[in-house]
Write a protein that holds these residues in place. Structure first.
Motif, PDB file in Angstrom:
ATOM      1  N   TYR A  45      20.172  48.320  34.947  1.00 37.27           N
ATOM      2  CA  TYR A  45      19.856  49.727  34.710  1.00 37.27           C
ATOM      3  C   TYR A  45      20.662  50.620  35.657  1.00 37.27           C
ATOM      4  CZ  TYR A  45      15.739  47.964  32.167  1.00 37.27           C
ATOM      5  OH  TYR A  45      14.901  47.315  31.296  1.00 37.27           O
ATOM      6  N   HIS A  46      20.703  50.202  36.911  1.00 36.77           N
ATOM      7  CA  HIS A  46      21.441  50.988  37.911  1.00 36.77           C
ATOM      8  C   HIS A  46      22.938  51.007  37.596  1.00 36.77           C
ATOM      9  CE1 HIS A  46      22.597  52.885  41.597  1.00 36.77           C
ATOM     10  NE2 HIS A  46      23.215  51.804  42.057  1.00 36.77           N
ATOM     11  N   LEU A  47      23.477  49.901  37.115  1.00 29.46           N
ATOM     12  CA  LEU A  47      24.894  49.851  36.755  1.00 29.46           C
ATOM     13  C   LEU A  47      25.216  50.840  35.643  1.00 29.46           C
ATOM     14  CD1 LEU A  47      25.606  45.994  36.864  1.00 29.46           C
ATOM     15  CD2 LEU A  47      26.259  47.734  38.544  1.00 29.46           C
ATOM     16  N   GLN A  48      24.305  50.962  34.675  1.00 25.40           N
ATOM     17  CA  GLN A  48      24.507  51.925  33.591  1.00 25.40           C
ATOM     18  C   GLN A  48      24.416  53.357  34.101  1.00 25.40           C
ATOM     19  OE1 GLN A  48      25.993  49.745  31.325  1.00 25.40           O
ATOM     20  NE2 GLN A  48      25.202  51.331  29.973  1.00 25.40           N
ATOM     21  N   MET A  49      23.507  53.601  35.035  1.00 28.64           N
ATOM     22  CA  MET A  49      23.385  54.941  35.610  1.00 28.64           C
ATOM     23  C   MET A  49      24.644  55.292  36.408  1.00 28.64           C
ATOM     24  SD  MET A  49      20.494  56.109  34.510  1.00 28.64           S
ATOM     25  CE  MET A  49      21.005  55.221  33.027  1.00 28.64           C
ATOM     26  N   LYS A  50      25.207  54.320  37.124  1.00 23.70           N
ATOM     27  CA  LYS A  50      26.444  54.550  37.876  1.00 23.70           C
ATOM     28  C   LYS A  50      27.594  54.868  36.940  1.00 23.70           C
ATOM     29  CE  LYS A  50      27.692  52.103  41.362  1.00 23.70           C
ATOM     30  NZ  LYS A  50      28.049  50.950  42.215  1.00 23.70           N
ATOM     31  N   LYS A  51      27.605  54.240  35.772  1.00 28.68           N
ATOM     32  CA  LYS A  51      28.654  54.519  34.793  1.00 28.68           C
ATOM     33  C   LYS A  51      28.569  55.960  34.301  1.00 28.68           C
ATOM     34  CE  LYS A  51      30.604  52.826  30.445  1.00 28.68           C
ATOM     35  NZ  LYS A  51      30.677  54.167  29.835  1.00 28.68           N
ATOM     36  N   VAL A  52      27.348  56.433  34.043  1.00 22.50           N
ATOM     37  CA  VAL A  52      27.177  57.825  33.610  1.00 22.50           C
ATOM     38  C   VAL A  52      27.603  58.776  34.724  1.00 22.50           C
ATOM     39  CG1 VAL A  52      25.504  59.557  32.853  1.00 22.50           C
ATOM     40  CG2 VAL A  52      25.317  57.203  32.030  1.00 22.50           C
ATOM     41  N   LEU A  53      27.208  58.469  35.951  1.00 22.42           N
ATOM     42  CA  LEU A  53      27.595  59.300  37.091  1.00 22.42           C
ATOM     43  C   LEU A  53      29.117  59.344  37.236  1.00 22.42           C
ATOM     44  CD1 LEU A  53      24.871  58.074  39.605  1.00 22.42           C
ATOM     45  CD2 LEU A  53      25.123  60.422  38.792  1.00 22.42           C
ATOM     46  N   SER A  54      29.765  58.200  37.011  1.00 24.87           N
ATOM     47  CA  SER A  54      31.226  58.147  37.091  1.00 24.87           C
ATOM     48  C   SER A  54      31.870  59.019  36.025  1.00 24.87           C
ATOM     49  CB  SER A  54      31.697  56.698  36.952  1.00 24.87           C
ATOM     50  OG  SER A  54      33.106  56.619  36.957  1.00 24.87           O
ATOM     51  N   ASP A  55      31.251  59.072  34.833  1.00 26.17           N
ATOM     52  CA  ASP A  55      31.772  59.925  33.756  1.00 26.17           C
ATOM     53  C   ASP A  55      31.773  61.391  34.151  1.00 26.17           C
ATOM     54  OD1 ASP A  55      32.144  57.706  32.179  1.00 26.17           O
ATOM     55  OD2 ASP A  55      30.268  57.939  31.073  1.00 26.17           O
ATOM     56  N   TYR A  56      30.890  61.762  35.074  1.00 27.46           N
ATOM     57  CA  TYR A  56      30.816  63.142  35.545  1.00 27.46           C
ATOM     58  C   TYR A  56      31.571  63.356  36.858  1.00 27.46           C
ATOM     59  CZ  TYR A  56      27.453  64.616  32.008  1.00 27.46           C
ATOM     60  OH  TYR A  56      26.853  64.957  30.817  1.00 27.46           O
ATOM     61  N   GLY A  57      32.384  62.387  37.227  1.00 25.50           N
ATOM     62  CA  GLY A  57      33.239  62.549  38.400  1.00 25.50           C
ATOM     63  C   GLY A  57      32.593  62.167  39.715  1.00 25.50           C
ATOM     64  N   VAL A  58      31.421  61.535  39.689  1.00 21.51           N
ATOM     65  CA  VAL A  58      30.760  61.093  40.921  1.00 21.51           C
ATOM     66  C   VAL A  58      31.355  59.747  41.335  1.00 21.51           C
ATOM     67  CG1 VAL A  58      28.572  60.403  41.977  1.00 21.51           C
ATOM     68  CG2 VAL A  58      28.641  62.317  40.369  1.00 21.51           C
ATOM     69  N   GLU A  59      31.878  59.671  42.530  1.00 19.25           N
ATOM     70  CA  GLU A  59      32.512  58.448  43.005  1.00 19.25           C
ATOM     71  C   GLU A  59      31.481  57.499  43.609  1.00 19.25           C
ATOM     72  OE1 GLU A  59      35.827  59.355  45.511  1.00 19.25           O
ATOM     73  OE2 GLU A  59      36.606  60.898  44.159  1.00 19.25           O
ATOM     74  N   ASP A  60      31.803  56.193  43.589  1.00 22.85           N
ATOM     75  CA  ASP A  60      30.843  55.172  44.008  1.00 22.85           C
ATOM     76  C   ASP A  60      30.384  55.354  45.448  1.00 22.85           C
ATOM     77  OD1 ASP A  60      30.892  54.038  41.537  1.00 22.85           O
ATOM     78  OD2 ASP A  60      32.186  52.346  42.054  1.00 22.85           O
ATOM     79  N   HIS A  61      31.325  55.735  46.336  1.00 25.98           N
ATOM     80  CA  HIS A  61      30.938  55.832  47.747  1.00 25.98           C
ATOM     81  C   HIS A  61      30.089  57.070  48.052  1.00 25.98           C
ATOM     82  CE1 HIS A  61      34.730  58.133  47.539  1.00 25.98           C
ATOM     83  NE2 HIS A  61      34.219  58.856  48.503  1.00 25.98           N
ATOM     84  N   TRP A  62      29.850  57.908  47.047  1.00 22.43           N
ATOM     85  CA  TRP A  62      28.914  59.026  47.223  1.00 22.43           C
ATOM     86  C   TRP A  62      27.476  58.575  47.002  1.00 22.43           C
ATOM     87  CZ3 TRP A  62      31.712  63.257  43.788  1.00 22.43           C
ATOM     88  CH2 TRP A  62      32.965  63.531  44.358  1.00 22.43           C
ATOM     89  N   ILE A  63      27.278  57.367  46.474  1.00 23.61           N
ATOM     90  CA  ILE A  63      25.950  56.859  46.146  1.00 23.61           C
ATOM     91  C   ILE A  63      25.524  55.865  47.222  1.00 23.61           C
ATOM     92  CG2 ILE A  63      24.549  55.718  44.393  1.00 23.61           C
ATOM     93  CD1 ILE A  63      26.715  56.467  42.345  1.00 23.61           C
ATOM     94  N   LYS A  64      24.398  56.132  47.846  1.00 28.09           N
ATOM     95  CA  LYS A  64      23.889  55.249  48.889  1.00 28.09           C
ATOM     96  C   LYS A  64      22.415  54.950  48.642  1.00 28.09           C
ATOM     97  CE  LYS A  64      27.108  56.976  52.398  1.00 28.09           C
ATOM     98  NZ  LYS A  64      27.243  57.593  53.742  1.00 28.09           N
TER      99      LYS A  64
END
Length: 350
Positions: A45-64
């Motif tokens: 579930y979290h991986l899918q949410m990260k994919k959506v966040l990435s689509d909006y320009g949110v980079e992985d290292h912004w997520i903690k």
């Protein structure tokens, strides 16, 4: 009296101990998020949410991962540094839509404007099983730009791609000025539809073409004539980069120097390549585009994806380099410290 005091103290201690045991062993009924099945939230579930966040320009290292709340559970809490220009409302809808498609969970949002936070809680109908906490931060920015596409004309005829005619994609169609009458007719049609256009002045010896071999007075005369015939044109693009333009006197005339890249965009692959190459380098990017790019059916989908990431496609009539200048504070001249030299008078003995 002393016996009664001791009895009360013992009773108080016993009550405190029994209450603590009850509190630690029983779920908090006032906070149903403490009652949940640990299998309700899985890593996919979290991986899918990260994919959506990435689509909006949110980079992985912004997520903690934040500290776990509560004493009895270990539900995941994700802290996300969020750029100020990110459309959080649209992001919430897309994340909720994606989560509903893969689970029985939904995301409920809580907006705390004072703290510049938005909390999105994954809810199963009884309890919260995961939380995404979005915090608006000036430390992160999406490396996006304003995109200006100058669409080259087709040689055989002056045609308007459907995507431009329907204004599904903001871009500026360049009309050739070799034949004045058809160019005027098309310019009138575009003006009535509020579609942006410019004039494409190719190098050569045609009637209305500007050639570097012309004298300065001849170039000025033809410039003035173009301005009178096509007053609504947002740009007069000169194909010959060798012609020198005085921008102060003729701000609408541009040459190849204004382009971000010399490559002519003919496909989505070309568009993706130049955007990736110039990512974050400038607040605006200007490209020459072939009409074949606008015949691609996937262009509107790609534009939508890019706009989610923060890119904006605009008409060239809105372009102003002054709008993109970084405002830097004026540096104050550093004053040099003046050291006063002490002069000692010599006493002369007579």
């Amino acid at each position: 009296m002393a016996i009664r005091f001791i009895f009360i103290m013992v009773l108080t201690v016993l009550t405190t101990i029994s209450g603590a045991i009850f509190f630690l062993s029983e779920p908090d009924k006032e906070h149903p998020e403490y009652q949940w099945d640990s299998t309700a939230w899985i890593p996919s579930y979290h991986l899918q949410m990260k994919k959506v966040l990435s689509d909006y320009g949110v980079e992985d290292h912004w997520i903690k991962t934040a500290d776990q709340p509560g004493r009895l559970i270990k539900r995941p809490v994700y802290l996300i540094m969020t750029p100020a220009d990110l459309p959080i409302g649209d992001l919430h809808l897309k994340m909720n839509e994606e989560l509903l498609s893969i689970s029985k969970l939904r995301l409920e949002g809580y907006d705390n404007r004072r703290e510049k936070q938005v909390s999105l809680h994954a809810f199963d109908g009884k309890s919260v099983v995961a939380t995404y906490r979005l915090e608006v931060s000036s430390k992160v920015t999406r490396p996006s730009s304003d995109i200006y596409l100058l669409v080259l004309p087709v040689k055989e005829e002056i045609s308007i791609p459907d995507l431009i005619a329907d204004k599904r994609i903001f871009s500026t169609l360049l009309l050739p000025v070799n034949e004045i009458k058809p160019a005027q007719e098309k310019a009138t049609e575009l003006s009535k539809s509020a579609i942006d256009f410019g004039m494409y002045v190719s190098a050569g010896s045609g009637k209305m073409e500007v050639n570097s071999s012309l004298s300065t007075s001849e170039i000025l005369q033809r410039r003035n004539k173009l301005g009178i015939i096509f007053p609504a044109a947002s740009v007069y693009f000169l194909a010959d980069g060798g012609i020198k333009i005085d921008r102060e006197k003729s701000p609408k005339f541009r040459n190849k120097q204004v382009l971000t890249s010399d490559n002519i965009l003919k496909s989505l692959k070309d568009l993706d390549f130049v955007l990736a190459t110039n990512k974050g380098k400038s607040k605006y990017q200007i490209y020459l585009s072939s009409q074949t790019l606008f015949s691609d059916e996937g262009l509107t989908v790609r534009i939508g994806e890019l706009e989610k990431k923060g890119y904006r496609f605009r008409y060239f009539r809105d372009f102003n380099e002054k709008d993109y200048l970084d405002s830097q504070p004026e540096s104050k001249p550093v004053k040099k410290a003046v050291t006063s030299k002490k002069t000692t008078k010599k006493t002369v003995r007579k």
